[in-house]
Design an enzyme around this catalytic site. Structure first.
Site, PDB file in Angstrom:
ATOM      1  N   HIS A   9       0.830  -1.206   0.000  1.00 43.39           N
ATOM      2  CA  HIS A   9       0.000   0.000   0.000  1.00 43.39           C
ATOM      3  C   HIS A   9       0.863   1.255   0.000  1.00 43.39           C
ATOM      4  CE1 HIS A   9      -3.478   2.557   0.957  1.00 43.39           C
ATOM      5  NE2 HIS A   9      -2.661   3.171   1.798  1.00 43.39           N
ATOM      6  N   GLU A  10       1.890   1.287   0.825  1.00 45.81           N
ATOM      7  CA  GLU A  10       2.756   2.462   0.897  1.00 45.81           C
ATOM      8  C   GLU A  10       3.530   2.663  -0.394  1.00 45.81           C
ATOM      9  OE1 GLU A  10       2.685   4.794   3.229  1.00 45.81           O
ATOM     10  OE2 GLU A  10       1.031   3.605   3.997  1.00 45.81           O
ATOM     11  N   HIS A  62       1.444   4.616  -2.734  1.00 41.57           N
ATOM     12  CA  HIS A  62       1.442   6.069  -2.514  1.00 41.57           C
ATOM     13  C   HIS A  62       2.700   6.714  -3.099  1.00 41.57           C
ATOM     14  CE1 HIS A  62      -2.223   6.649  -0.352  1.00 41.57           C
ATOM     15  NE2 HIS A  62      -1.899   5.852   0.652  1.00 41.57           N
ATOM     16  N   GLU A  96      -6.521   6.536  -1.741  1.00 43.88           N
ATOM     17  CA  GLU A  96      -6.369   5.305  -0.967  1.00 43.88           C
ATOM     18  C   GLU A  96      -6.703   4.083  -1.823  1.00 43.88           C
ATOM     19  OE1 GLU A  96      -4.844   5.185   1.612  1.00 43.88           O
ATOM     20  OE2 GLU A  96      -5.394   6.678   3.108  1.00 43.88           O
TER      21      GLU A  96
END
Length: 268
Positions: free
Chosen positions: A132-133, A136, A191
């Site tokens: 997930h990071e 980003h 997100e």
């Protein structure tokens, strides 16, 4: 003291018996100050890169970094083997041996995982957090968040440069920057996009993308265990959108449609 220098990651209430970090911030202090139009114009990518490096170096200096022989480092390096870069941005990983349960990613590809997070998560769950990071970073969310925090906190009183180079930040400015970053929020679309990118990244790297769903399941479990009175960290985490049930369902649906076998439950 606990470190509160966190860049939009998975903040949770559990604190285990590991060494405490060297730095703490007063999160009750309000971030204020208007941003001058000229700041947004004159802050170049080169200046941004300098400030990101200064921030990451300061973080690494002021938190206990596990050495190469640490079981935490060995485990993390094994998990992320082959994670060399994302969209041309080189990735680098370190473990902070701290009590806070968290992880964060910076615009330059630096990803820091906290030992207490590793204590409570399985390998699959950790991969979901990391995926997930990375999403980003790939979508420049981390870069844009850092730029906004820089201009509205550390540099709120104006840029200062000598000889074409940006001025070094003071400890106070770095503290303001960390405080602004912890209050930063990504949009619902950001997100979701990070979730999807993380799924694709893990799949391409030969990892089981069910890890994304597993990481959100663990966070939901912790939310439920916190009950009606979660910590401030939990309140910040679980106020983000989309909600965990939706994120779990989306990641499970993708894995099922791709025909990827679900591994044994990763929730402890």
């Amino acid at each position: 003291m606990k470190s509160k220098i966190l860049l939009k990651a998975f903040v949770m209430v559990v604190c285990l018996g590991t060494a405490a970090p060297a730095v703490a911030f007063d999160l009750t202090k309000a971030v204020s100050g208007a941003v001058k139009v000229t700041q947004a114009v004159t802050l170049t990518d080169e200046q941004m890169a300098e400030y990101v490096k200064e921030y990451v170096d300061w973080m690494d200096k002021n938190n206990k970094v596990c050495d190469a022989k640490s079981p935490y480092t060995v485990r993390l390096n094994k998990l992320v083997k082959g994670f060399d870069n994302v969209e041309g941005i080189p990735l680098n990983f370190k473990v902070y041996q701290v009590k806070d349960v968290n992880a964060f990613a910076c615009a330059d590809g630096s990803i820091r995982v906290f030992s207490s997070l590793m204590d409570i998560m399985t390998d699959e769950e950790l991969l979901g957090v990391i995926g997930h990071e990375i999403g980003h970073i790939a979508h420049k969310d981390s870069k844009n968040s850092f730029r906004t925090a820089l201009l509205t906190s550390a540099l709120k009183d104006g840029l200062s440069a000598k000889g074409g180079k940006t001025a070094e930040l003071t400890n106070s400015q770095l503290g303001d920057l960390g405080e602004a970053l912890i209050h930063a929020n990504y949009s619902q679309s950001q997100e979701r996009a990070a979730d999807d990118y993380g799924y694709d990244f893990l799949k391409k790297a030969g990892k089981n993308p069910w890890a994304m769903a597993f990481s959100f399941q663990k966070l939901k479990q912790m939310q439920e265990e916190a009950g009606a009175a979660p910590s401030k960290g939990l309140e910040q985490l679980f106020s983000t959108h989309p909600d965990l049930d939706e994120r779990i369902a989306r990641m499970e649906s993708r894995a099922e449609k791709d025909g990827i076998k679900k591994p044994a439950s990763a929730v402890k």
